[in-house]
Design an enzyme around this catalytic site. Sequence first.
Site, mmCIF file in Angstrom:
data_model
loop_
_atom_site.group_PDB
_atom_site.id
_atom_site.type_symbol
_atom_site.label_atom_id
_atom_site.label_comp_id
_atom_site.label_asym_id
_atom_site.label_seq_id
_atom_site.Cartn_x
_atom_site.Cartn_y
_atom_site.Cartn_z
ATOM 1 N N ILE A 157 0.835 -1.212 0.000
ATOM 2 C CA ILE A 157 0.000 0.000 0.000
ATOM 3 C C ILE A 157 0.868 1.260 0.000
ATOM 4 O O ILE A 157 0.607 2.209 -0.736
ATOM 5 C CB ILE A 157 -0.962 -0.021 1.216
ATOM 6 C CG1 ILE A 157 -1.917 -1.219 1.087
ATOM 7 C CG2 ILE A 157 -1.736 1.275 1.326
ATOM 8 C CD1 ILE A 157 -2.719 -1.527 2.347
ATOM 9 N N ASP A 176 11.543 2.507 6.018
ATOM 10 C CA ASP A 176 11.106 1.109 6.142
ATOM 11 C C ASP A 176 12.318 0.298 6.582
ATOM 12 O O ASP A 176 13.420 0.483 6.035
ATOM 13 C CB ASP A 176 10.588 0.609 4.770
ATOM 14 C CG ASP A 176 9.797 -0.694 4.901
ATOM 15 O OD1 ASP A 176 10.341 -1.676 5.455
ATOM 16 O OD2 ASP A 176 8.650 -0.736 4.445
ATOM 17 N N PRO A 209 2.580 -1.997 9.407
ATOM 18 C CA PRO A 209 1.636 -2.783 10.207
ATOM 19 C C PRO A 209 1.756 -2.422 11.682
ATOM 20 O O PRO A 209 2.743 -1.803 12.094
ATOM 21 C CB PRO A 209 2.093 -4.224 9.965
ATOM 22 C CG PRO A 209 3.515 -4.126 9.573
ATOM 23 C CD PRO A 209 3.732 -2.782 8.951
ATOM 24 N N THR A 235 -4.090 5.423 7.353
ATOM 25 C CA THR A 235 -5.070 4.427 6.893
ATOM 26 C C THR A 235 -4.599 3.031 7.283
ATOM 27 O O THR A 235 -5.085 2.044 6.750
ATOM 28 C CB THR A 235 -5.258 4.481 5.356
ATOM 29 O OG1 THR A 235 -3.995 4.275 4.732
ATOM 30 C CG2 THR A 235 -5.867 5.790 4.893
ATOM 31 N N SER A 236 -3.640 2.954 8.226
ATOM 32 C CA SER A 236 -3.064 1.643 8.545
ATOM 33 C C SER A 236 -3.718 1.012 9.780
ATOM 34 O O SER A 236 -4.612 0.183 9.647
ATOM 35 C CB SER A 236 -1.557 1.769 8.703
ATOM 36 O OG SER A 236 -0.999 0.491 8.795
ATOM 37 N N ARG A 237 -3.288 1.397 10.955
ATOM 38 C CA ARG A 237 -3.904 0.917 12.189
ATOM 39 C C ARG A 237 -3.885 2.052 13.210
ATOM 40 O O ARG A 237 -2.876 2.761 13.347
ATOM 41 C CB ARG A 237 -3.157 -0.306 12.753
ATOM 42 C CG ARG A 237 -3.428 -1.607 12.020
ATOM 43 C CD ARG A 237 -4.875 -2.105 12.209
ATOM 44 N NE ARG A 237 -5.154 -3.349 11.498
ATOM 45 C CZ ARG A 237 -5.650 -3.447 10.274
ATOM 46 N NH1 ARG A 237 -5.930 -2.347 9.579
ATOM 47 N NH2 ARG A 237 -5.891 -4.619 9.721
ATOM 48 N N ASP A 261 -8.413 7.002 8.805
ATOM 49 C CA ASP A 261 -9.385 5.954 8.473
ATOM 50 C C ASP A 261 -9.430 4.916 9.588
ATOM 51 O O ASP A 261 -10.261 4.014 9.564
ATOM 52 C CB ASP A 261 -9.013 5.281 7.147
ATOM 53 C CG ASP A 261 -10.083 4.289 6.700
ATOM 54 O OD1 ASP A 261 -11.254 4.692 6.622
ATOM 55 O OD2 ASP A 261 -9.751 3.112 6.441
ATOM 56 N N GLU A 266 -10.988 2.227 18.009
ATOM 57 C CA GLU A 266 -12.134 2.089 17.093
ATOM 58 C C GLU A 266 -12.998 0.862 17.378
ATOM 59 O O GLU A 266 -14.169 0.819 17.016
ATOM 60 C CB GLU A 266 -11.643 2.031 15.637
ATOM 61 C CG GLU A 266 -10.878 0.761 15.281
ATOM 62 C CD GLU A 266 -10.432 0.735 13.821
ATOM 63 O OE1 GLU A 266 -9.757 1.700 13.392
ATOM 64 O OE2 GLU A 266 -10.755 -0.245 13.124
ATOM 65 N N HIS A 298 -12.823 3.294 8.935
ATOM 66 C CA HIS A 298 -12.132 2.093 8.434
ATOM 67 C C HIS A 298 -12.789 1.582 7.140
ATOM 68 O O HIS A 298 -13.205 0.429 7.050
ATOM 69 C CB HIS A 298 -12.142 0.995 9.516
ATOM 70 C CG HIS A 298 -10.952 0.079 9.406
ATOM 71 N ND1 HIS A 298 -10.220 -0.331 10.486
ATOM 72 C CD2 HIS A 298 -10.364 -0.514 8.323
ATOM 73 C CE1 HIS A 298 -9.247 -1.133 10.098
ATOM 74 N NE2 HIS A 298 -9.318 -1.257 8.773
#
Length: 334
Positions: A157, A176, A209, A235-237, A261, A266, A298
Amino acid sequence: MPTLVAFFEAKSYDREYFTALPAAAELDLRFLEHRLGAGTVATAQGAAAVCCFVNDRLDRGVLQRLRELGVRHVALRCAGFNNVDLAAARELGLAVTRVPAYSPHAVAEHTVALLLTLNRKIHRAHNRVREQNFSLAGLVGFDLHGKTAGIVGTGRIGRLTAEILRGFGMTVLATDPCPDAAWAAQHQVAYVAKSGLFARSDVVSLHSPLTPDTHHLVNEPTLAAMKRGAYLVNTSRGKLIDTAALIEALKSGRLGGVALDVYEEEEGVFFEDHSDHVLADDELARLLTFPNVLITAHQAFLTREALGEIARVTTENLRRGAVAQPFLDGTQLA
Ligand code: NAI
């Protein structure tokens, strides 16, 4: 006899896409609207497999109970698996599968939709125009062209998001622990240390992640190091961000805007209609008061293509699990 599958947190779109597949006729899908957790695990009684989503809780206690009930396979219909105790699953002899890449495009495109909406204040403009308020005051954004984006996590992504942002003419930095040098050279993306990325970016987008290493990756020091007025997109976690620190950074004006997101707490809130209830989560309630905070519940995965692929891969894994055949390549976690 078809395999009985306890299908937790089932929504109308899950039913639609799963039951449309001819292969699903070999399964007896018991659609349950509630989430899986310690209080609901008994509803898997009689099932050989459970089908779960991002906010179902599969900790050691729940896995142990599932095993006692006769469940042998946990089929996740999502990519992330931070909600499963994989070590416990292995010890208990429970197979765990997921859908590693149903549509990274869906998530990358939603990420960019959030960024464009936040920056050009489309959410506010839409509401105004519907009230016949055609004033432009307060709707000034900035050109993305020529600005710097920082991508945290260049997996499927993150890479697509970077490529879209390069298309806007942004400079793209990335961080990364497993950099992809060939991809970076091809797309003129520069890998830098995390601290440099946060300090230099006008927009930071999170795509790593959730692991013990990335929990609260965005915290008070990282926010303090960001450019004044920068945007943060997640938009990941949700647990990648320390929400209390985020609220302070918004109050102080350090952050120019935030698009989420996913949200730290949540679970039990997102995916449900709470419009008739009092919101008990004070931090979420506070976030919703900022004009420069945009939240979706989400939904980054929610495209026709992604739902079709989720249903196809999950159904195939459930069928193979039932006849003890190898799962699809790359889908098995335990
Ligand atoms: P992926 O596994 O392809 O890529 C993750 C990347 O993050 C890898 O390159 C990995 O090396 C990197 N990473 C790991 N630790 C890191 C760290 N400390 N700092 C920076 N990078 C780190 O995963 P993919 O498919 O790109 O998905 C990313 C995340 O997006 C998933 O883990 C999931 O949580 C989330 N997601 C959200 C969805 C939504 O609807 N909002 C839907 C699908 C996924």
